[in-house]
Design an enzyme around this catalytic site. Structure first.
Site: not given
Ligand code: HSE
Length: 412
Positions: A121, A128, A181, A196
């Site tokens: 998740e 979320i 990241e 995602k």
């Molecule tokens: N680097 C990712 C972001 C972290 O800024 O959404 C969360 O997945």
């Protein structure tokens, strides 16, 4: 009956430490961390060094550990850890979207063969609960669209630059706050948002999509003139992950979008994410929450750990209808392309131009460009160009009889 969970935790960065703190603060879960394995022996950490081990087998070969929580940065190392843990009959929770998007089919198969759970998740939009919502609530509705802000870093950058900060300053803050990241290119060039999106597609439509099939373009080349174009029309810029279903075809895109006031993401700022899901029966619903950061991400990991107490598994119920679906690039998108070079702009093939503007050192065109044309241009490497999808992206229709409007305006 709640199972007792003995956790082996990989990683003690922003999210790993966040999970450690969250587990200390909640009394509602029957779980304890037995081992924490980290890579860097010399790094100073906030808890005593005696808490850490450095050999992955300390966790992987301990039969008492029934739950592996993988929160490391390196997707390749994470892959080996996750596969080995699943094969050893351990349930796995991961937040590693790159690993999951790139190996989803294999990981699902390995988890099934070994009759264990693989939950993630936290990998999509942090706090979320979108994966479980798609799995459990939307398992029987037919979804026609999933779109939203799936990257906290870029949304934070847009919010801060709107408030007058420079891009570099805003990115540095996003890094300091633990949103970005460790290689922030993944955020600002739209790769993170694309990983995602491919995970969302699996749960919304049942189809496994190689992330390489998805067009991704980020925010690095946005210029003042592009922002100005949007402001004049009361648009806001958001990096949007979007997939629409058109009959049996899916059209996934990750790109900056100019959004209007009525768009579900218009007022979603800072590190917040939002995902709007449109279903045949349910119509459109939007979930909004923190999309990055230690506690929001740890909260989703905690929720997965909690679900493991009840032997929860993803069922991927949409897989049975996925065989008729495919991804297509044969689709026209209504876009704005701004450029500091008239020549480079002229080289982009528009199926139909709606509006054109040429100033001394800035030019733009709006109109329909096919997704396959966009894919052929490596926009992330094209400094002079900036692309954004326009709000009237009306299902790829274009009326060839419409007249091109030559914008009459003062120099941008
Ligand atoms: N680097 C990712 C972001 C972290 O800024 O959404 C969360 O997945």
């Amino acid at each position: 009956m709640k199972k007792e969970l003995t956790i082996g935790l990989f990683g003690f960065g922003c999210v790993g430490k966040g999970l450690y703190d969250v587990l200390e603060q909640t009394e509602l879960i029957n779980a304890n961390i037995k081992h924490i394995v980290v890579k860097d022996k010399s790094k100073k950490r906030e808890i005593d060094a005696s808490n850490f081990s450095f050999d992955p087998n300390v966790i992987l070969e301990d039969d008492e550990v029934n739950t592996v929580v993988e929160l490391i940065d390196d997707a390749d190392a994470a892959y080996h850890i996750v596969v080995k843990a699943l094969k050893r009959g351990k349930n796995v929770v991961s937040a590693n979207k790159k690993l999951i998007a790139n190996h989803l089919e294999e990981l699902i198969k390995t988890a099934r063969e070994n009759q264990v759970s693989f939950l993630y998740e936290a990998a999509v939009c942090a706090s979320i609960p979108i994966i479980r919502t798609l799995e459990e609530y939307y398992n029987t509705d037919s979804i026609s669209k999933v779109e939203g802000i799936c990257n906290g870093t870029t949304n934070y950058i847009f919010s801060q630059t709107d408030n007058g900060k420079s891009y570099a300053e805003a990115l540095q803050e996003a890094q300091d706050l633990g949103f970005a990241e460790s290689d922030p290119t993944l955020d600002v060039d739209g790769f993170d948002a694309k990983y995602k999106l491919s995970i969302l597609i699996k749960h919304a439509f049942g189809l496994t999509v190689d992330p390489d099939q998805i067009f991704n373009y980020g925010i690095r080349h946005v210029k003042n003139q592009d922002v100005q174009f949007g402001k004049e029309k009361n648009f806001r810029l958001k990096l949007i992950s979007n997939v629409i279903r058109d009959k049996n075809q899916l059209i996934p895109v990750v790109a900056p979008h100019f959004v209007k006031e009525d768009h579900p993401t218009y007022n979603v700022n800072d590190s917040f994410n939002a995902v709007a899901v449109k279903g045949l029966f349910s119509d459109q619903q939007t979930l909004v929450g923190r999309g990055a950061g230690a506690f929001p991400t740890a909260s989703a990991v905690l929720s997965d750990i909690s679900a493991l107490q009840f032997d929860y598994k993803y069922e991927y119920r949409k897989e049975i209808v996925a065989s008729s679906l495919s991804i297509t690039d044969n689709y026209n998108i209504n876009v704005y392309i701004g450029s500091t070079s008239a020549q480079e702009l002229a080289a982009v093939r528009f199926e139909k131009t709606s509006e054109e503007y040429h100033g001394n050192d800035y030019h733009y065109k709006t109109g329909f460009v096919s997704l396959s044309t966009l894919k052929d241009i490596n926009f992330n490497d094209r400094e002079s160009l900036f692309l954004a999808v326009l709000p009237e992206n009306n299902k790829g229709t274009l009326d060839k009889n419409d007249q091109t409007v030559i914008a009459e305006k003062t120099e941008i």
